[in-house]
Design an enzyme around this catalytic site. Structure first.
Site, PDB file in Angstrom:
ATOM      1  CB  SER A   1      -0.926   0.016   1.222  1.00  0.00           C
ATOM      2  OG  SER A   1      -0.179   0.007   2.432  1.00  0.00           O
ATOM      3  N   GLY A   2       2.019   1.228  -0.617  1.00  0.00           N
ATOM      4  CA  GLY A   2       2.822   2.434  -0.778  1.00  0.00           C
ATOM      5  C   GLY A   2       2.471   3.138  -2.079  1.00  0.00           C
TER       6      GLY A   2
ATOM      7  CB  ALA B   1      10.066   8.984   1.035  1.00  0.00           C
ATOM      8  CD  GLN B   2      13.414  12.602   7.001  1.00  0.00           C
ATOM      9  OE1 GLN B   2      14.503  13.063   6.670  1.00  0.00           O
ATOM     10  NE2 GLN B   2      13.137  12.318   8.253  1.00  0.00           N
TER      11      GLN B   2
ATOM     12  CD  GLU C   1      17.190  14.929  -2.142  1.00  0.00           C
ATOM     13  OE1 GLU C   1      16.271  15.213  -1.362  1.00  0.00           O
ATOM     14  OE2 GLU C   1      17.296  13.810  -2.680  1.00  0.00           O
TER      15      GLU C   1
ATOM     16  CG  HIS D   1      20.103   8.150   3.982  1.00  0.00           C
ATOM     17  ND1 HIS D   1      20.721   9.246   4.563  1.00  0.00           N
ATOM     18  CD2 HIS D   1      19.217   8.659   3.090  1.00  0.00           C
ATOM     19  CE1 HIS D   1      20.226  10.350   4.043  1.00  0.00           C
ATOM     20  NE2 HIS D   1      19.307  10.023   3.155  1.00  0.00           N
TER      21      HIS D   1
ATOM     22  NE  ARG E   1      20.615   9.299  -0.727  1.00  0.00           N
ATOM     23  CZ  ARG E   1      19.313   9.117  -0.633  1.00  0.00           C
ATOM     24  NH1 ARG E   1      18.809   7.905  -0.689  1.00  0.00           N
ATOM     25  NH2 ARG E   1      18.493  10.143  -0.482  1.00  0.00           N
TER      26      ARG E   1
ATOM     27  CG  HIS F   1      17.789   4.912   2.824  1.00  0.00           C
ATOM     28  ND1 HIS F   1      16.796   5.402   3.660  1.00  0.00           N
ATOM     29  CD2 HIS F   1      17.673   5.614   1.655  1.00  0.00           C
ATOM     30  CE1 HIS F   1      16.131   6.360   3.046  1.00  0.00           C
ATOM     31  NE2 HIS F   1      16.629   6.499   1.824  1.00  0.00           N
TER      32      HIS F   1
ATOM     33  NE  ARG G   1      17.131   5.218  -3.560  1.00  0.00           N
ATOM     34  CZ  ARG G   1      16.727   6.249  -2.847  1.00  0.00           C
ATOM     35  NH1 ARG G   1      16.075   7.250  -3.425  1.00  0.00           N
ATOM     36  NH2 ARG G   1      16.982   6.320  -1.552  1.00  0.00           N
TER      37      ARG G   1
END
Length: 527
Positions: A11-12, A51-52, A119, A247, A295, A356, A391
């Site tokens: 359900s994301g 997810a921020q 980012e 992360h 990252r 992460h 990613r």
């Protein structure tokens, strides 16, 4: 036995976007299919919710598809599938518009333009966000939107145990068989304690990531790799599981293990700097891009600095950001840290890498089709080829939205030529007894997490991987013995899935004899 036309597991953003598209498509049609979405917790609990930073897309006229494509390829060490990268990047803006139409709010400036953040690894400002709770806002909007439709059933507290294939008809199913077909799932009704059979014509897996296989992760407790493990057991194809992204900046709290509070990369995009115990901007010694390097580089730099200094964490200095911007853009982080006695407008934040995101998973093509017929997949549980070896920040929500659309298009083609397989037997629970003490399951889960964190983390070696393989095999044998003789439960099923995930991550790492992206071994440092 229930029969539905479309079954969705998860359900994301991936599962809900797909479900919404089906609801909209069939709303005014003469054919009203049964659409069912199951989730093992309540619908709001998913990786999406946490997810921020935001979602990356080419929105600004000064940006370009070519730049976003190149940034993604560079971050992924150029082992990405370039066709997929182009597909996701070029279709991203349309999927963003749909999210907005469904009610998602993204931050805007006073002149009405979207505030676009930058980012690590991005050459331009292209991250749409809602403060520092973007995933939560997307999740809210999608759940609100789907409530308007009565042609979808959402079942909470339903844990998918196994995919149903020809194996359950007594046939031999191998990884080399070309006509393996999914007929639905066996799902544990957590309220009744019974395993139910849900037959479907088209099944979509949108089950998220694997963060819980490590002792410290930014993922919620539901992220146990269920969809990937089910697909592997059903002899579906899985790939690139060695590429686990850590992360760089999860908040460090002494003595705390388990779910770690994420400090979004957008904070570094806004100017925050990583510093060591001496206050030095140390990442620049490892990469000229400093704190905004991709990252994999930043996480290894932090890991190296921590080992060099003998420390458990480094520091993130956000005091260089304008205080008004800091509080307006990152309110949840500001409040969370304040509760820990840290005023981020003045004080440094202790941070350390945490598990992460998974870049590998269930192999799918550009139509979201897996190697098993009538089984689709999208989101973090998949290996699309977008991410390559690492990613690029904020590409995950984008990938989920784009592939949910591709899955929707494919499902419409499949539904007219597929029927239910009604000869499927009920779940066989013969020979099972009351579960043993829960401590057996919880201890094995803890042991597994420590094995992965100690031996299959940011930096690896052949010796560590071999040790992890042996330890995991021991836990596997103990757990299978327990599984055969006890009643089904979510903790036991999750443990089995986590063991399968660990095996796949370790095996992938053992087979990759090079340092690339997120896979780094000291045995290949000078090769």
């Amino acid at each position: 036995m229930a029969k539905v036309d479309f079954l969705i597991v998860g359900s994301g953003i991936a599962g809900l976007s797909y479900a919404l598209k089906l609801c909209e498509h069939f709303q005014d049609k003469s054919f009203h299919p049964k659409i069912c979405l199951i989730t093992k917790d309540e619908p709001f609990e998913s990786n999406t919710r946490y997810a921020q930073g935001g979602i990356a897309a080419v929105i600004d006229s000064d940006d370009s598809y070519e730049k976003h494509i190149n940034d993604t390829l560079v971050a992924g060490s150029h082992i990405n599938n370039e066709e997929v990268v182009k597909l996701v990047v070029q279709n991203g803006p349309d999927r963003i518009r749909e999210l907005i139409e469904w009610g998602t709010q993204f931050d805007k400036s006073d002149d009405g333009d979207y505030k676009l953040a930058k980012e690590g690894g991005h050459s331009d400002h292209r991250i749409l966000h809602f403060k520092d709770v973007t995933g939560q806002e997307i999740q809210r909007a999608l759940l609100d939107a789907i409530k308007k439709y009565d042609n979808v059933e959402i079942l909470s507290d339903y844990f998918a145990v196994d995919l149903i294939t020809q194996h359950h008809l007594g046939q031999d199913v191998t990884r080399y068989r070309k006509d393996t077909q999914c007929y639905g799932v066996y799902a544990l009704n957590k309220v009744s304690g019974e395993v139910e059979t849900i037959l479907s014509k088209v099944t979509l897996l949108a089950t998220g990531g694997i963060g819980q296989v490590y002792k410290t992760t930014t993922n919620p407790s539901v992220a146990t790799g269920d969809g990937i493990a089910m697909t592997y057991r059903a002899k579906g194809h899985v790939a690139q599981m060695e590429f686990v992204q850590f992360h760089p900046t999860a908040m460090y709290q002494r003595g705390h293990e388990g779910n770690a509070f994420l400090i979004t990369e957008a904070m570094r995009g806004a100017g925050a700097i990583l510093r060591n115990s001496k206050g030095e901007d140390f990442v620049k010694r490892y990469d000229e891009r400093g704190s905004l390097a991709p990252r994999d580089i930043v996480a290894r730099a932090i890991d190296s600095e921590m080992k060099r200094e003998g420390k458990d964490h480094v520091w993130l200095d956000a005091s260089v950001i304008d205080e008004k911007e800091l509080k307006s853009h990152f309110p949840s982080i500001y409040e969370h840290c304040l509760k820990q006695g840290i005023d981020i407008s003045k004080d440094f934040i202790p941070v350390a890498p945490a598990s992460h995101y998974l870049c590998g998973g269930i192999v799918v093509n550009t139509k979201a089709e897996t190697s098993i017929k009538n089984l689709l997949a999208c989101g973090e549980c998949t290996c699309t080829g977008l991410h390559g070896a690492n990613r690029l920040a904020s590409n995950s929500l984008l990938e989920a939205a784009v592939y949910a659309h591709e899955a929707f298009e494919t499902a419409l083609q499949l539904i007219d030529t597929t029927e239910w397989q009604e000869l499927i037997p009920d779940w066989n629970k013969d020979g099972t007894t009351v579960p043993e003490e829960m401590v057996l399951i919880s201890q094995s889960r803890s042991d597994l997490q420590r094995v992965m964190s100690n031996y299959v983390g940011i930096v690896r070696s052949n010796e560590r991987l071999n040790r992890a393989f042996k330890r995991t095999a021991l836990i596997y044998n103990e757990t299978e013995d327990l599984y055969k003789k006890t009643v089904i439960s979510q903790p036991l099923c999750e443990l089995r899935n986590m063991i399968t995930i660990c095996y796949l991550v370790i095996s992938g790492a053992k087979e990759r004899h090079e340092n690339i992206g997120l896979h780094y071994s000291i045995d290949y440092e000078n090769k």
